[in-house]
Design a protein around this motif. Structure first.
Motif, PDB file in Angstrom:
ATOM      1  N   TYR A  56      -7.641 -46.824 114.975  1.00 23.28           N
ATOM      2  CA  TYR A  56      -6.533 -48.308 115.278  1.00 23.28           C
ATOM      3  C   TYR A  56      -4.789 -47.496 114.771  1.00 23.28           C
ATOM      4  N   TRP A  57      -4.876 -47.077 113.051  1.00 20.11           N
ATOM      5  CA  TRP A  57      -4.306 -46.921 112.494  1.00 20.11           C
ATOM      6  C   TRP A  57      -2.769 -45.781 113.014  1.00 20.11           C
ATOM      7  N   LEU A  58      -3.836 -44.505 112.788  1.00 22.43           N
ATOM      8  CA  LEU A  58      -2.803 -43.391 112.782  1.00 22.43           C
ATOM      9  C   LEU A  58      -2.539 -42.753 114.131  1.00 22.43           C
ATOM     10  N   ASP A  59      -1.501 -42.771 114.503  1.00 21.11           N
ATOM     11  CA  ASP A  59      -1.112 -41.550 116.213  1.00 21.11           C
ATOM     12  C   ASP A  59      -0.860 -40.388 115.621  1.00 21.11           C
ATOM     13  N   ASP A  60      -0.853 -39.592 116.523  1.00 24.10           N
ATOM     14  CA  ASP A  60      -1.016 -38.366 117.093  1.00 24.10           C
ATOM     15  C   ASP A  60       0.049 -37.610 116.698  1.00 24.10           C
ATOM     16  N   LYS A  61       1.162 -37.901 116.551  1.00 26.44           N
ATOM     17  CA  LYS A  61       2.849 -37.461 117.020  1.00 26.44           C
ATOM     18  C   LYS A  61       4.179 -38.719 117.542  1.00 26.44           C
ATOM     19  N   PRO A  62       4.818 -38.546 116.484  1.00 28.18           N
ATOM     20  CA  PRO A  62       5.789 -39.664 116.762  1.00 28.18           C
ATOM     21  C   PRO A  62       6.022 -39.832 117.576  1.00 28.18           C
ATOM     22  N   ALA A  63       6.079 -39.373 118.612  1.00 29.48           N
ATOM     23  CA  ALA A  63       6.217 -39.473 120.628  1.00 29.48           C
ATOM     24  C   ALA A  63       5.646 -40.976 120.202  1.00 29.48           C
ATOM     25  N   SER A  64       3.636 -41.007 120.147  1.00 30.72           N
ATOM     26  CA  SER A  64       3.297 -41.577 120.536  1.00 30.72           C
ATOM     27  C   SER A  64       3.231 -43.275 119.308  1.00 30.72           C
ATOM     28  N   PRO A  98      19.053 -30.782 107.474  1.00 32.91           N
ATOM     29  CA  PRO A  98      19.428 -32.234 107.444  1.00 32.91           C
ATOM     30  C   PRO A  98      18.243 -33.588 107.603  1.00 32.91           C
ATOM     31  N   GLY A  99      18.075 -33.917 106.378  1.00 35.29           N
ATOM     32  CA  GLY A  99      17.299 -34.820 106.622  1.00 35.29           C
ATOM     33  C   GLY A  99      17.042 -36.128 107.477  1.00 35.29           C
ATOM     34  N   LEU A 100      16.419 -36.636 107.030  1.00 32.34           N
ATOM     35  CA  LEU A 100      16.607 -37.956 107.639  1.00 32.34           C
ATOM     36  C   LEU A 100      16.882 -39.050 107.059  1.00 32.34           C
ATOM     37  N   ASP A 101      17.560 -40.206 107.768  1.00 29.10           N
ATOM     38  CA  ASP A 101      18.317 -41.822 107.301  1.00 29.10           C
ATOM     39  C   ASP A 101      17.167 -42.139 106.098  1.00 29.10           C
ATOM     40  N   PRO A 102      17.434 -42.400 104.991  1.00 31.70           N
ATOM     41  CA  PRO A 102      16.925 -43.054 104.533  1.00 31.70           C
ATOM     42  C   PRO A 102      15.644 -43.415 104.694  1.00 31.70           C
ATOM     43  N   ARG A 103      16.184 -44.533 105.454  1.00 28.77           N
ATOM     44  CA  ARG A 103      16.010 -46.140 105.746  1.00 28.77           C
ATOM     45  C   ARG A 103      14.524 -45.438 106.952  1.00 28.77           C
ATOM     46  N   LEU A 104      14.791 -44.591 108.129  1.00 31.92           N
ATOM     47  CA  LEU A 104      13.469 -43.968 108.781  1.00 31.92           C
ATOM     48  C   LEU A 104      12.233 -43.313 107.827  1.00 31.92           C
ATOM     49  N   TYR A 105      12.686 -42.433 106.266  1.00 30.14           N
ATOM     50  CA  TYR A 105      11.848 -41.759 105.575  1.00 30.14           C
ATOM     51  C   TYR A 105      11.592 -43.013 104.646  1.00 30.14           C
ATOM     52  N   ARG A 106      11.856 -43.791 104.155  1.00 27.76           N
ATOM     53  CA  ARG A 106      10.640 -44.693 104.078  1.00 27.76           C
ATOM     54  C   ARG A 106      10.117 -45.477 104.882  1.00 27.76           C
ATOM     55  N   LYS A 107      10.305 -45.955 106.304  1.00 27.24           N
ATOM     56  CA  LYS A 107       9.726 -46.737 107.369  1.00 27.24           C
ATOM     57  C   LYS A 107       8.548 -45.870 108.002  1.00 27.24           C
ATOM     58  N   LEU A 108       8.796 -44.020 107.300  1.00 24.24           N
ATOM     59  CA  LEU A 108       7.548 -43.269 107.926  1.00 24.24           C
ATOM     60  C   LEU A 108       6.594 -43.648 107.158  1.00 24.24           C
ATOM     61  N   ALA A 109       7.048 -43.116 105.546  1.00 26.40           N
ATOM     62  CA  ALA A 109       6.063 -42.562 104.073  1.00 26.40           C
ATOM     63  C   ALA A 109       5.339 -43.793 104.323  1.00 26.40           C
ATOM     64  N   TRP A 110       6.009 -45.266 104.222  1.00 29.52           N
ATOM     65  CA  TRP A 110       5.134 -46.936 104.267  1.00 29.52           C
ATOM     66  C   TRP A 110       4.334 -46.646 105.137  1.00 29.52           C
ATOM     67  N   ARG A 111       4.359 -46.236 106.268  1.00 28.52           N
ATOM     68  CA  ARG A 111       2.937 -46.551 107.469  1.00 28.52           C
ATOM     69  C   ARG A 111       2.211 -45.602 107.555  1.00 28.52           C
ATOM     70  N   ILE A 112       2.171 -43.997 106.987  1.00 30.66           N
ATOM     71  CA  ILE A 112       1.538 -42.674 106.954  1.00 30.66           C
ATOM     72  C   ILE A 112       1.384 -42.668 105.682  1.00 30.66           C
ATOM     73  N   MET A 113       1.462 -42.775 104.454  1.00 32.22           N
ATOM     74  CA  MET A 113       1.563 -42.241 103.527  1.00 32.22           C
ATOM     75  C   MET A 113       0.316 -42.831 103.372  1.00 32.22           C
ATOM     76  N   PRO A 114       0.011 -44.114 102.804  1.00 31.64           N
ATOM     77  CA  PRO A 114      -0.804 -45.445 101.952  1.00 31.64           C
ATOM     78  C   PRO A 114      -2.020 -45.408 102.173  1.00 31.64           C
ATOM     79  N   PHE A 115      -2.457 -44.792 103.917  1.00 32.03           N
ATOM     80  CA  PHE A 115      -3.819 -44.734 104.526  1.00 32.03           C
ATOM     81  C   PHE A 115      -4.297 -43.723 104.027  1.00 32.03           C
TER      82      PHE A 115
END
Length: 446
Positions: free
Chosen positions: A211-219, A18-35
């Motif tokens: 400041y920006w990176l988190d090691d894993k989703p749990a944190s 199963p994939g991620l919910d599209p909204r959650l996928y976009r949220k992760l992508a926009w937070r992590i990928m640009p930096f």
């Protein structure tokens, strides 16, 4: 006829993972990928800016093409020594500390390169640059597996790899502009300013990473409890669906011939092509008749403009049909063909640029697709060291290829023979992956 009708399809993964919910996928992508994207642009620029700098310091410091090839190649010595330890350290202490350390150090070494005046000084600084950068690329590939399940990974990886294309698009014009307009400022030459100006941003990015990176989703404080659970559930389901023969330990992976086929394909196809595309292309364009720095920088960007579009389309197509091997192979063989015919098209800059465009497009497609294969084939416990091993072995090619090209160009006065040899190596690497890693080995490939 579309690609899917001509390519053997891998077994579908979308029915079991199963994939991620599209909204959650976009949220992760926009937070992590640009930096991470920005960091990789800076990383790639600091690695390949020497291809433009040497257009000036070759004359200023009386450095031959053979010596330049060694300067480029010894970067891999430092990378080889620290690649696997760096990736293992990331898994132990986290991405925040690791990325901060890597970026600050490579920025400082890049700035220091501005003060090199002898081949020996360049050798030492390039080895230190390799040591500083070691672990960045495979570390990010590993980091993405903590956040995105397999069904999303080719698209996410392609967006990260796209930084190579963006660096190619902006790197040439930026480098030549710095070299042309900063020359003479406070007594520094243009090539010295190139290293100073491109070395400062990674230091600043390294400080921001803390400041920006988190090691894993749990944190991650920017994710809700439900979102964290959804990510973990998707990743856990992916782990459960892997076939039982998937490697659970790094030592087991080392005994598998397919792991070494994958590694060899990376050495011969990705790294050999990358050396020609990213390091020697400025010299090829100059030798085709372009002497003006500004024009050379703009022309060097064109192959990447086309290549990034083809890479994004190929990765989307690969995710849609869950097929990796033939998408990789088409990219690799296109690059090999371009290198094979390039010596016959060096009579004008425009014909040379056309062939370089084919080479660059094939290189970008093959690179983005390639990294979806080992991220699946190795289990979570083997992945950190396994990814580092693949990239580390690739540095052997990155060490030897520019030395070989520089030596041949110095002894023959032309790059043609070197291009023929590299074309044969690239084609061989592509066939090794196709024949050595059958499609049944990549069921549910990420």
């Amino acid at each position: 006829m579309n690609m899917h009708s001509r390519l053997p399809a891998e077994p579908e993964a979308t029915h079991t993972t199963p994939g991620l919910d599209p909204r959650l996928y976009r949220k992760l992508a926009w937070r992590i990928m640009p930096f991470l994207f920005l960091c990789f642009v800076l990383n790639w620029l600091d690695r390949v800016n020497i291809g433009f700098a040497h257009l000036q310091f070759k004359t200023d410091l009386h450095i031959s093409d053979a010596t330049f090839g060694i300067i480029v190649g010894v970067f891999s010595i430092g990378y080889l020594l620290f690649e696997i330890p760096s990736n293992l350290l990331l898994e132990k202490i986290g991405a925040k500390k690791t990325m901060t350390r890597i970026m600050i150090l490579w920025g400082l070494v890049t700035i220091a390169t501005a003060f090199a005046q002898t081949p020996a000084q360049f050798y030492v600084l390039r080895i230190l640059l390799g040591a500083a950068e070691a672990g960045f690329f495979p570390g990010v590939i590993l980091y993405l597996t903590y956040w995105f399940p397999a069904s999303h990974r080719a698209r996410i990886t392609s967006r990260f790899i796209m930084a190579i294309a963006v660096c190619g698009i902006i790197g040439g014009p930026l480098s030549t502009t710095i070299m042309a307009h900063f020359a003479g400022l406070v007594g520094f030459t243009g090539w010295q300013w190139l290293f100073v100006v491109t070395g400062i941003p990674p230091v600043l990015a390294g400080l921001f990473a803390w400041y920006w990176l988190d090691d894993k989703p749990a944190s991650a404080k920017w994710l809700s409890a439900d979102e964290k659970h959804a990510i973990e559930q998707a990743l856990a389901h992916e782990r459960q669906q892997r076939k039982p023969s998937g490697h659970q330990r790094f030592v087991e992976a080392l005994k598998d011939r397919k792991v070494w086929f994958i590694t060899l394909a990376y050495c011969l196809t990705i790294m050999c092509t990358g050396n020609v595309t990213n390091i020697w292309a400025p010299s090829i364009i100059r030798d085709s008749g372009i002497s003006n720095l500004g024009q050379l920088g703009l022309l060097s960007a064109l192959p990447y403009v086309v290549g990034v579009g083809l890479m994004l389309w190929a990765c989307r197509h690969s995710d849609l049909h869950q097929e990796r091997r033939w998408h990789f192979a088409l990219g690799g063989l296109a690059a090999a063909l371009a290198m094979l015919v390039l010596p016959h098209f060096l009579f004008s800059p425009y014909s040379a640029i056309a062939v370089l465009t084919l080479m660059t497009s094939g290189y970008l497609v093959a690179t983005a697709i390639f990294w979806t294969i080992p991220t699946y084939y190795l289990s979570d416990r083997a992945k950190a060291a396994g990814l580092a091993l693949v990239n580390c072995c690739g540095q052997v090619s990155s060490l030897l290829t520019p030395i070989m090209i520089g030596a041949i160009k110095t002894s023959t006065g032309h790059i043609s023979l070197a291009l023929y040899i590299v074309a044969a190596l690239v084609a061989s690497g592509t066939l090794i992956l196709l024949l050595g890693v059958p499609r049944y080995a990549l069921r549910n490939v990420s």
